[in-house]
Design a protein around this motif. Structure first.
Motif, short mmCIF file in Angstrom:
data_model
loop_
_atom_site.label_atom_id
_atom_site.label_comp_id
_atom_site.label_asym_id
_atom_site.label_seq_id
_atom_site.Cartn_x
_atom_site.Cartn_y
_atom_site.Cartn_z
N LYS A 108 99.86 88.35 133.51
CA LYS A 108 98.51 87.91 132.72
C LYS A 108 97.34 88.94 133.13
O LYS A 108 97.23 89.32 134.43
CB LYS A 108 97.85 86.61 132.90
N THR A 109 96.81 89.59 132.12
CA THR A 109 95.76 90.33 132.55
C THR A 109 94.45 90.07 132.14
O THR A 109 94.28 89.17 131.16
CB THR A 109 95.83 91.99 132.08
N GLY A 110 93.31 90.79 132.72
CA GLY A 110 92.09 90.28 132.18
C GLY A 110 91.17 89.43 133.13
O GLY A 110 91.81 88.28 133.44
N PRO A 111 89.82 89.59 133.22
CA PRO A 111 88.95 88.95 134.02
C PRO A 111 88.85 87.61 133.21
O PRO A 111 88.84 87.42 131.94
CB PRO A 111 87.81 89.71 134.30
N TYR A 112 88.37 86.40 133.97
CA TYR A 112 87.93 85.12 133.28
C TYR A 112 86.65 85.41 132.74
O TYR A 112 85.78 85.60 133.47
CB TYR A 112 88.05 83.92 134.29
N ALA A 115 82.63 82.41 128.38
CA ALA A 115 82.26 82.42 126.89
C ALA A 115 83.18 82.70 126.11
O ALA A 115 83.55 82.26 124.98
CB ALA A 115 81.09 83.37 126.69
N LEU A 116 84.40 83.41 126.47
CA LEU A 116 85.46 83.64 125.66
C LEU A 116 86.58 82.69 125.80
O LEU A 116 87.38 82.56 124.92
CB LEU A 116 86.09 85.01 125.83
N GLY A 117 86.61 81.94 127.06
CA GLY A 117 87.73 80.98 127.33
C GLY A 117 88.80 81.64 128.01
O GLY A 117 89.34 82.89 128.07
N PRO A 118 89.80 80.76 128.48
CA PRO A 118 90.92 81.23 129.10
C PRO A 118 92.23 81.51 128.13
O PRO A 118 91.74 81.68 126.94
CB PRO A 118 91.43 79.80 130.02
#
Ligand code: SF4
Length: 145
Positions: A108-112, A115-118
């Motif tokens: 899984k990549t990407g910061p939390y 506003a965009l959600g998990p």
């Protein structure tokens, strides 16, 4: 925190272990205590104890990367060599290095971004891969979306 979870990796019974010393700086961080150096060191012996106490799991998930990439790779290789499970990594970074793609079946990549959600939010910025294929949408279908 260590737990057997069903949601984080679809169709897998997953032993999930939180890794501290997070390098991320996500606004609205959901687990701020993971930025500190806390908890027990995850050694090969600790991994063995976890498997002995959690019979039947078929995936081992690192919830975070910590700051020691060599140790992370070593542990993932150890697990793959010794146990009939897949390995998974939840990274908070937008990209991870090739050697991590090579030892983790799921990444899984990407910061939390609050506003965009998990992952289970269709608006999420995060991405979930199996052997390099983006399968993030499986989390949305599970919600019926
Ligand atoms: S990856 Fe982001 S949300 Fe997760 S512990 Fe690190 S700073 Fe917090």
């Amino acid at each position: 925190m260590t737990a057997v979870v069903m949601e984080e990796i679809p169709s897998r019974v997953t032993l999930a272990v939180e890794i501290s010393n997070c390098r991320g700086n996500c606004e609205g961080c959901h687990s701020p205590w993971l930025k500190e150096d806390v908890g027990e060191e995850l050694t090969e012996e600790a991994v063995d104890r976890l498997f002995a106490a959690n019979y039947g799991v078929n995936c081992f998930l690192f919830l975070g990367e910590g700051r020691d990439a060599d140790a992370l790779v070593r542990l993932a290789l150890y697990i793959k060599a010794k146990y009939p499970v897949e390995t998974a990594l939840y990274s908070g970074r937008p990209e991870v290095e090739k050697r991590l793609w090579d030892v983790f079946d799921y990444v899984k990549t990407g910061p939390y971004v609050k506003a965009l959600g998990p992952l289970n939010s269709p608006t999420t910025n995060q991405r979930f891969y199996h052997h390099g294929e983006d399968i993030t949408a499986v989390f949305w279908r599970k919600k019926g979306k």
